[in-house]
Design a protein around this motif. Structure first.
Motif, short mmCIF file in Angstrom:
data_model
loop_
_atom_site.label_atom_id
_atom_site.label_comp_id
_atom_site.label_asym_id
_atom_site.label_seq_id
_atom_site.Cartn_x
_atom_site.Cartn_y
_atom_site.Cartn_z
N LEU A 212 0.87 -1.17 0.00
CA LEU A 212 0.00 0.00 0.00
C LEU A 212 0.91 1.22 0.00
O LEU A 212 1.68 1.43 0.94
CB LEU A 212 -0.87 -0.04 1.26
N VAL A 213 0.87 2.01 -1.08
CA VAL A 213 1.79 3.13 -1.24
C VAL A 213 1.02 4.43 -1.41
O VAL A 213 -0.13 4.44 -1.84
CB VAL A 213 2.75 2.92 -2.43
N GLY A 214 1.69 5.52 -1.09
CA GLY A 214 1.09 6.84 -1.23
C GLY A 214 1.82 7.82 -0.33
O GLY A 214 2.63 7.44 0.51
N GLU A 215 1.52 9.10 -0.50
CA GLU A 215 2.17 10.14 0.30
C GLU A 215 1.62 10.15 1.72
O GLU A 215 0.59 9.53 2.02
CB GLU A 215 1.94 11.51 -0.35
N SER A 216 2.30 10.86 2.61
CA SER A 216 1.79 11.06 3.96
C SER A 216 0.41 11.70 3.88
O SER A 216 0.19 12.62 3.10
CB SER A 216 2.73 11.98 4.75
N GLY A 217 -0.51 11.19 4.70
CA GLY A 217 -1.87 11.71 4.69
C GLY A 217 -2.79 11.06 3.68
O GLY A 217 -3.95 11.44 3.56
N SER A 218 -2.29 10.04 2.95
CA SER A 218 -3.13 9.39 1.94
C SER A 218 -4.10 8.39 2.55
O SER A 218 -5.07 8.00 1.89
CB SER A 218 -2.25 8.68 0.90
N PHE B 49 1.53 21.96 10.56
CA PHE B 49 2.20 21.76 9.27
C PHE B 49 2.44 20.28 9.02
O PHE B 49 2.51 19.47 9.96
CB PHE B 49 3.54 22.50 9.23
N SER B 50 2.60 19.93 7.75
CA SER B 50 2.97 18.56 7.39
C SER B 50 4.46 18.34 7.69
O SER B 50 5.20 19.28 7.99
CB SER B 50 2.71 18.32 5.90
N GLY B 51 4.91 17.09 7.60
CA GLY B 51 6.32 16.78 7.86
C GLY B 51 7.25 17.52 6.93
O GLY B 51 8.29 18.05 7.36
N GLY B 52 6.91 17.58 5.64
CA GLY B 52 7.75 18.29 4.68
C GLY B 52 7.80 19.78 4.95
O GLY B 52 8.84 20.42 4.82
N GLN B 53 6.65 20.35 5.35
CA GLN B 53 6.62 21.78 5.67
C GLN B 53 7.44 22.07 6.92
O GLN B 53 8.14 23.09 6.99
CB GLN B 53 5.17 22.24 5.86
N ARG B 54 7.36 21.19 7.92
CA ARG B 54 8.16 21.38 9.14
C ARG B 54 9.65 21.34 8.81
O ARG B 54 10.44 22.08 9.41
CB ARG B 54 7.81 20.32 10.19
N GLN B 55 10.04 20.47 7.87
CA GLN B 55 11.46 20.43 7.52
C GLN B 55 11.88 21.72 6.82
O GLN B 55 13.01 22.18 6.97
CB GLN B 55 11.76 19.20 6.64
N ARG B 56 10.97 22.31 6.03
CA ARG B 56 11.26 23.61 5.42
C ARG B 56 11.45 24.69 6.50
O ARG B 56 12.31 25.57 6.37
CB ARG B 56 10.13 24.01 4.47
N VAL B 57 10.64 24.61 7.55
CA VAL B 57 10.79 25.55 8.67
C VAL B 57 12.16 25.37 9.33
O VAL B 57 12.85 26.34 9.64
CB VAL B 57 9.66 25.34 9.71
#
Length: 553
Positions: free
Chosen positions: A49-55, A434-442
């Motif tokens: 089962l594959v997909g992005e975080s939150g899928s 924020f999502s994980g990717g957004q937190r890493q941008r922060v």
């Protein structure tokens, strides 16, 4: 690549999910978290089962296990049939009886799933205590047998060990032993290899496949790593926003994906083919490390054990605008070197030159003015950001400590958020929003707030799904071009190193075994250890972006 190409049409159906919907409790108007999903797993089959975080991948697994948080999520409709019995109709006690006997689950992070104050042998035995009435001697024999089956060394010693005394791979083997000791019909594995280095990951994947073949277990494997999918899957279900948008045998999905979203996921997988070499930067290195060594003192009873050399004789330099990657297995010394350079731990010997000054021997007070020249981005931004502080407060903390005016620091924080692709209003929000990717941008923006010469990224993208990982890698590349910073990139993922690094330094047991351009290290490795790392990379023979196998000589 050799796909399994196994046929399961005649095998008994173990799990069948039909039109399952899950929604938020008390929010009838909200969109469902799972929206009428259906899938089927037969005996001996592996469905990925594959997909992005939150899928909705993990919500699907928790629904099957009967572990949805009661105050937050609830099944709205559909069926989950395990060998013909609808799990949604079972009460709490009946579901407890099903777990471990019929269904078992391996979680992503064994250190948080295991009890830190119980010996691991007792934790495996607890499964038998709950579900069987075996005599004590037979229970211990069963535990030691399953520990042998998962290829743990010196099982009597490990039986008596606590989780913190084991490596990450050994802890994950303990989790697998706990899951399989009662030979369940269905095994759910939720990102069980995400935090592991490539060689340990390969061992765990081979182990799951070996035990599956031995016991005929059906496996639901949740992952965002298409390389892992290519290695282990029989069938693939692609999820997006709570729906299954594509479902196909693994070879068909990798060669002929139908949905644009599936193609997007495949194209986001970083390739092992190194990036085109950038012209050598002029000038001396902004970071120079010479004969760095870190030795931890004696250990064991009364301190009589041998000292541990976590890093020994490590030397390199990084010019402005270039990226050096440090790769190797867990325990190779990668993070030790990064933490010594940051002076989060003190090196035993050697020199570290930052901004023209040797900092390895400076006191904490004298070191303080040089900290702004070198900043770090950690693996888990949620743990490295203060959850009680707004993003703006996190971004201005460093500049305020070095004498910057508060108003100027806030204005710079807004500029940095734009620079990393976040909206202006992010300055007043909190990390959990924020999502994980957004937190890493922060976290990247916070590091850049000090206007450093060097950015240390310690496994900064390893916890992100592939599409977000690609975005963060592109962001680092773009920032490097704009700001001219040097980057020290620590990773266990050779694909990531191939995409971002100009040079690669390979570490094994605290020593540098190979150091050259990324093209030479990854295309023509000289050391046997480097070759073993490359050979262990999942899906290495696959060109995901072009939906075909790589042509090998």
């Amino acid at each position: 690549m050799k796909f399994k190409n196994r046929q399961f049409d005649d095998a008994p159906i173990v799990l069948e999910i039909t039109d399952l919907s899950v929604g938020l409790v008390g929010a009838e108007d909200a969109a469902p978290v799972l929206d009428q999903i259906s899938l089927r797993i037969r005996q001996g089959e592996t469905v990925c089962l594959v997909g992005e975080s939150g899928s909705g991948k993990s919500v699907t697994s928790l629904s099957v296990m009967g572990l949805l948080p009661k105050a937050a999520l609830a099944a709205l409709g559909g069926r989950i049939d395990l060998e013909g019995k609808n799990l949604l109709e079972l009460g709490p006690q009946a579901m407890r009886d099903m777990r471990a006997r019929k269904i078992a689950m391996i979680f992503q992070e064994p250190m948080t799933a295991l009890n830190p104050v119980m010996r691991v042998g007792d934790q495996i035995e607890e499964v038998l205590n709950t579900h069987t009435r075996l005599p004590a001697r037979e229970k211990k024999a069963r535990v030691l047998d399953i520990m042998n089956q998962v290829h743990l060394p010196d099982v009597e010693r490990i039986y008596r060990s606590y989780p913190h005394q084991l490596s990450g791979g050994q802890r994950q083997r303990i989790m697998i032993a706990m899951a399989l000791i009662l030979e369940p019909r269905l095994l759910i594995a939720d990102e069980p290899t995400t935090a592991l280095d490539v060689t340990t990951q390969k061992q765990i994947l081979n182990l799951i496949a070996e035990l599956q073949e031995k016991h005929g277990t059906a496996v639901l494997f949740i992952t965002h790593d298409m390389g892992v999918v290519a290695e282990i899957a029989d069938t693939v279900c692609v999820m997006r926003l709570g729906r299954i948008v594509e479902h196909a045998p693994v070879e068909e999905l990798l060669r002929k994906p139908r949905q644009d979203y599936t193609k997007q996921l495949l194209r986001a997988v970083p390739s092992l083919v190194p990036r085109p070499p950038r012209p050598a930067a002029g000038g001396s290195g902004v970071l120079a490390v010479d004969r760095l060594q870190k030795v931890y003192g004696s250990h064991g009873v009364f301190g009589r054990g041998e000292p541990t050399r976590a890093a020994s004789g490590v030397s390199f330099s990084i010019p402005r605008g270039r990226t050096l990657g440090i790769v190797g297995e867990s325990g190779s010394g990668k993070s030790t070197v990064a933490r010594c350079i940051m002076r989060l731990i003190d090196p035993t010997e050697g020199e570290i030159h930052v901004a023209g000054r040797e900092i390895a021997t400076l006191s904490r007070r004298r070191l303080r003015p040089y900290r702004k020249h070198i900043q770090i981005v950690f693996q888990d931004p949620f743990r490295s950001l203060n959850p009680r502080w707004t993003i703006g407060r996190s971004l201005i903390e460093g500049p305020l400590n070095t004498g910057t005016d508060r108003k100027a620091a806030l204005a710079r924080a807004v500029e940095l958020l734009k620079l990393v692709g976040l909206p202006d209003d992010a300055v007043g929000r909190y990390p959990h929003q924020f999502s994980g990717g957004q937190r890493q941008r922060v976290a990247i923006a916070r590091a850049l707030a000090m206007e450093p010469d060097i950015l240390v990224a310690d496994e900064a993208v390893s916890a992100l799904d592939v599409s977000v990982q690609a975005q963060v890698l592109d962001l680092l590349d773009e920032l490097q071009k704009k700001l001219g910073i040097a980057i020290l990139f620590v990773t266990h993922d050779l694909r990531v190193a191939a995409q971002i690094c100009d040079e690669v330094l390979v570490m094994q047991r605290g020593r540098v075994v190979e150091h050259d351009s990324a093209a030479n290290v990854l295309s023509n490795p000289r050391h046997a250890y480097t070759r073993s790392l490359i050979e262990a990379a999942p899906g290495r023979a696959w060109d995901f972006a072009n939906f075909r196998e790589l042509q090998t000589a």
